[in-house]
Motif scaffolding. Structure first.
Motif, short mmCIF file in Angstrom:
data_model
loop_
_atom_site.label_atom_id
_atom_site.label_comp_id
_atom_site.label_asym_id
_atom_site.label_seq_id
_atom_site.Cartn_x
_atom_site.Cartn_y
_atom_site.Cartn_z
N ARG A 1 115.32 18.19 10.58
CA ARG A 1 116.60 18.43 11.25
C ARG A 1 116.38 19.13 12.61
O ARG A 1 116.99 18.78 13.61
CB ARG A 1 117.49 19.28 10.35
N VAL A 2 115.49 20.12 12.61
CA VAL A 2 115.20 20.84 13.86
C VAL A 2 114.52 19.91 14.86
O VAL A 2 114.85 19.87 16.05
CB VAL A 2 114.31 22.06 13.56
N GLN A 3 113.54 19.14 14.38
CA GLN A 3 112.82 18.20 15.24
C GLN A 3 113.75 17.15 15.83
O GLN A 3 113.70 16.84 17.02
CB GLN A 3 111.71 17.53 14.43
N TRP A 4 114.62 16.60 14.94
CA TRP A 4 115.54 15.56 15.41
C TRP A 4 116.53 16.11 16.44
O TRP A 4 116.79 15.45 17.46
CB TRP A 4 116.33 15.01 14.22
N LYS A 5 117.05 17.30 16.21
CA LYS A 5 118.05 17.86 17.12
C LYS A 5 117.46 18.09 18.51
O LYS A 5 118.09 17.82 19.54
CB LYS A 5 118.57 19.18 16.54
N ARG A 6 116.19 18.56 18.54
CA ARG A 6 115.54 18.79 19.82
C ARG A 6 115.36 17.48 20.58
O ARG A 6 115.67 17.39 21.78
CB ARG A 6 114.19 19.46 19.57
N LYS A 7 114.90 16.44 19.88
CA LYS A 7 114.65 15.15 20.53
C LYS A 7 115.96 14.46 20.91
O LYS A 7 116.07 13.87 22.00
CB LYS A 7 113.85 14.24 19.61
N PHE A 8 116.96 14.52 20.03
CA PHE A 8 118.21 13.82 20.32
C PHE A 8 118.92 14.43 21.51
O PHE A 8 119.45 13.71 22.36
CB PHE A 8 119.11 13.85 19.08
#
Length: 937
Positions: free
Chosen positions: A238-245
């Motif tokens: 979730r943290v990784q996706w939010k940063r990339k998105f």
């Protein structure tokens, strides 16, 4: 060099890249490949994504898929996003053997395509319906309205939802289908329509965009959504996706990772694992067919050579993904757990209140499902299984699921229009204004019941009448209009019967239940009172009793006359003694002793039968003498039908069809409107334009008899259906009523609440006040009972006793004659064969008429003749004891010395057995009487 050793596999992605869902899905797919190959760098294959925008359109999705298959020759397609778009794309995939993997198309209808190349990496909407039904059942909601988007995605779940709700006895009174292109005004119009209905339970199933528009106006949500177990890998992603998105889409600041993104992540990994398994085993190219210049784009498509192997690999792929255990079962993602969340429209977010687990139902916590499986399974009907829920209006009490519409519409309460028995319902019409006034006992009672409800109900009484004010039909027709929705309820003197309950739901009865009875005129015939003693028993019982008295007397004579002096003598004496003995047992006045065991058994049984008969006769006669001062003119239906008499029934009641089913001709049925009409018809009689009897339910009978106490009487149902042919159970059941009640449409939530309110009213003093207002002090007849004895004693009540007595007597006769013939078998088979059979039978009958001196009854005392010789005697000899008489004149007829020696005033004996000889002097000589005690003497 490492890059050059990897095999690139083209994979298509078809998503709506202009909306948030599509962008979230694509970013999760890219992250999935990055994470997967970072962990599995040694894999020989690498998926190469070719994304296409479906432009939120069915045609756009089809064009994108066709381009990927024709020009890129992708080996698999992830997408499309919606169920509507997926239909055609799935067909394309099957044609070219390319797997179609969707992570968001959840309509159950897609499974009906039955394509082996379709894989759903999301849970089918049909998997949610059991969880939804469990919630509805837990809160005991009787009705629910589905609100769904009017396309493939929304319509596909409705059959499954309907079936599931039916299993928990919940009805769907209305379906709200909203167009996917609906505007705010159109949605508001539909919401107002829903607000005008009674049902307040709505099951919403639509796209995120349309659902957001709907709930923006509705303010509150209560959802069922898939459950994803919390884990460190999910939080890290979730943290990784939010940063990339946010890096790729800085303009979408409010985007949040959803379940579809997690499914897209897991679906991409499943595809990468399957591709790796089939790498190197087959050619990754497409096999082209024969293509002509006139071929269409579809005809120019080749067939993937790796397709069948890839399909099988996907079916066998299983791993632990972000969403839990990931595996396909028949192309569908396995589902087991849903979480129940309470979404507050005030900005407080979603709050989990429980779970639904396959095979276990609703539970508050997942960790308790194993230990408390049996408990949770048994408590699925209880709302306490879930945590506290904040309902619309910020209230904690569970809503009842319905309420009276708030648009000012009143409930239409249908009432019957009738001319008689107006104490129950009376409709007065004012011709000038066409207004009507409705009053009566039923109306006041319904008003009192509604006042006891825990909520306000607005209603109006609508007469069931034609424009001219006359009745519009029978009570059955009124009930039918309730079932059709013409009326929201029906109030009046409506009998609760089985056939009506098939169309409507009745409340608990507010007036007594019972069986239909018959009102008949009475007659006081003085000449018949002299023969009242014959009335307690029916003629068949009288005849049967007389026959058995004669039969028992005969049996006792047969068993006793050879060994009992009381049953001997001249034939006339023996016959009279037998009959006298049998009849005297009825009052236990018999003086004759019974000495044989068989005779005693027969007499004991017959005395028991006589005791029952006399006691029953005495009780019935007392009833006739004390209660039946006035005779009914008719007592059974058979009498009425045989005579062709006219009979009456209340106009509009259910009794017309009942009487026809019992055998009455319709031309013999005469309706009456009031108690006065009934009185006039009964007074005239069947032969003078009236009726011989009137049939009524228990409610109205007392009203009729109270006004005509000295003229009519009541015949109970047991007497009405006395004849054997009324053993037809269906006909007898039609004579039953469960009282009077109020009628509501099937499944109406008002019916149970009104039933509970009826109990409150009828258990208090209010019911007495209402009764007194309309009926006053209605007493019973002062000079006699309102009903005649229910029945005369018939053979059907005693045939068991007669059967026992008859069988016992016959067995006694069989045993007796068997023993008698066996003892005298020498008579039937003499040594002299010249003796005819008829002579043998006559000799046997002669023996049958003789005394049996072997019997213990002839050996009760001993007499000594003074010379040391003893003789067994039985009291004083009677004329009936002489069986052999011989006159002796001097020396003539003297027996041989070997057999018998006799002198004047002397007793002698047979050599082997006792031989009783008596002689006396007469004017003509010596008279000697001899009785043999055995056949050998």
């Amino acid at each position: 060099m490492a890059k050059n050793t990897k095999v690139s596999v083209d994979v298509g992605v078809v998503l709506d890249l202009d909306n948030k869902i599509g962008k979230i899905g694509l970013s999760c797919i890219n992250l999935s490949l990055s994470d997967f190959y970072a962990k599995h760098s040694h894999y020989k294959t690498r998926l190469v994504l070719h994304a296409r925008d479906s432009k939120n359109d069915v045609v756009g999705a089809a064009a994108a898929a066709l381009d990927l298959l024709k020009n890129v020759e992708v080996k698999a397609i992830i997408g499309p996003a919606t169920s509507v778009q997926a239909n055609f794309v799935i067909e394309l995939g099957e044609k070219v053997h390319v797997p179609i993997i969707t992570f968001s198309a959840s309509s159950p209808s897609l499974a009906s395509i039955r394509s082996p190349y379709f894989f759903r990496a999301t849970r089918s909407d049909s998997s949610q319906v059991e969880a939804i039904s469990a919630i509805v059942r837990a809160f005991r909601w009787r009705e629910a309205v589905p609100v769904y988007i009017d396309n493939e995605y929304g319509v596909g779940i409705i059959p499954y939802l309907t079936d599931s709700l039916q299993t928990v006895d919940t009805q769907i009174p209305y379906r709200s289908a909203i167009s996917p292109f609906a505007t705010d005004d159109q949605i508001l119009k539909e919401l107002l329509k829903l607000k005008a209905m009674q049902t307040r339970v709505f099951i919403v199933h639509m796209s995120l965009r349309l659902g957001s528009m709907l709930f923006t106006m509705a303010k509150k949500e209560y959802w069922v959504k898939p459950y994803v177990p919390r884990s460190k890998s999910v939080e890290n992603f979730r943290v990784q996706w939010k940063r990339k998105f946010h890096h790729d889409h800085p303009d979408l600041v409010d985007a949040e990772l959803n379940i579809y993104g997690l499914w897209a992540y897991d679906a991409t990994i499943a595809l990468a694992m399957a591709i790796e398994r089939v790498a190197g085993t087959m050619n990754f190219g497409f096999r082209k067919g024969n293509i002509s210049s006139n071929s269409t784009d579809l005809e120019t498509l080749g067939v993937s050579q790796i397709g069948p192997s890839l399909r099988q690999a996907l079916s066998n792929t299983r791993f632990k993904g972000l969403t839990g255990d990931f595996l396909f079962i028949n192309g569908q993602l396995n589902s087991s757990t849903f979480q129940i969340v309470n979404v507050d429209g005030n900005g407080d977010g979603a709050r989990r209140v429980g779970f639904w687990v396959t095979g276990k139902g609703l539970v508050k916590r997942l960790k308790s499902t194993t230990a408390n499986t049996s408990k949770n399974s048994s408590s699925n009907n209880n709302s306490t299984t879930l945590s506290t829920i904040i309902w619309p209006g910020d209230t904690a009490p569970v809503p009842k699921g319905w309420e009276i519409p708030t648009n000012g519409k009143k409930l239409r309460i249908g009432v019957p229009v009738k001319e008689g028995f107006t104490q129950f319902v009376n409709v007065t019409r004012y011709p000038g204004t066409n207004a009507s006034k409705v009053e009566g006992y039923c109306i006041d009672l319904f008003n009192a019941v509604v006042a006891e409800l825990p909520y306000a109900v607005t209603y109006e009484y609508v007469p069931f009448a034609n424009p001219d004010g006359n009745s519009a039909g029978t009570y059955n027709e009124l009930i039918h209009h309730v079932s059709l929705g013409t009326f929201d309820a029906a109030v009046g003197d409506i009998s609760i019967v089985a056939n009506r309950s098939l169309e409507v739901d009745f409340t608990l009865p507010y007036m007594e239940s019972g069986r239909v009875s018959m009102i008949v005129p009475i007659t006081d015939d003085e000449s018949m009172k002299a023969w009242v003693f014959l009335k307690p028993l029916t003629w068949d019982l009288w005849v049967t009793s007389l026959v058995f008295f004669i039969f028992i007397g005969f049996v006792v004579w047969v068993l006793e006359h050879r060994i009992n002096e009381d049953f001997r003598g001249p034939p006339s004496h023996q016959v009279s003694t037998g009959f006298w003995f049998s009849f005297s047992t009825m009052v236990f006045a018999h003086r004759e002793k019974v000495v044989s065991n068989l005779g005693r058994i027969v007499v004991i049984i017959w005395c028991f039968v006589g005791l029952i008969l006399t006691q029953s006769y005495t009780a019935s006669l007392s009833s006739f003498l004390t209660l039946q001062q006035f005779e009914p003119t008719v007592t059974t239906i058979d009498e009425l039908i045989k005579k062709g008499d006219f009979v009456g029934y209340q106009n509009g009641s259910f009794l017309k069809e009942t009487l026809k089913s019992l055998g009455f001709d319709e031309s013999k049925l005469v309706p009456y409107k009031s108690a006065e009409d009934c009185d006039q018809l009964l007074s005239k009689g069947s032969k003078n334009g009236g009726v011989a009897a009137a049939f009524e339910g228990p409610t109205f009978i007392h009203l009729i008899l109270a006004q005509n106490c000295s003229k009519y009487t009541l015949v109970e149902p047991a007497s009405i259906l006395e004849a054997p042919r009324w053993k037809n159970i269906s006909n007898i059941q039609e004579f039953n009523t469960d009282g009077l009640g109020f009628a509501f449409p099937k499944g109406s939530p008002l019916a149970p609440d009104v039933s509970r309110a009826i109990l409150k009213v009828t258990e208090g003093d209010k019911i007495k006040e209402i009764w007194g207002k309309w009926f006053g002090e209605m007493g019973t007849c002062p000079d006699r009972s309102n009903s005649v004895p229910s029945n005369r004693l018939g053979l059907n009540s005693f045939w068991g006793l007669f059967l026992i007595a008859g069988i016992t007597s016959c067995l006694a006769l069989i045993i007796y004659f068997g023993m008698f013939i066996y003892r005298n078998r020498g008579v039937l088979k003499p040594s002299d064969t010249r003796v005819s059979m008829w002579s043998r039978i006559l000799n046997l009958l002669k023996i049958f008429n003789q005394k049996d001196f072997k019997s213990h009854s002839f050996k009760k005392s001993i007499v000594d003749d003074g010379s040391g010789i003893t003789v067994p005697v039985m009291g004083e000899p009677s004329p009936s004891s002489y069986s052999i008489n011989t006159d002796f004149h001097g020396e003539q007829g003297t027996p041989s010395a070997e057999d018998v020696y006799h002198n004047q005033n002397e007793l002698t004996f047979c050599r082997e057995e006792a031989l009783f000889i008596e002689h006396s002097e007469t004017s003509q000589g010596t008279f000697t009487a001899i009785e043999l005690a055995c056949e050998n003497c």
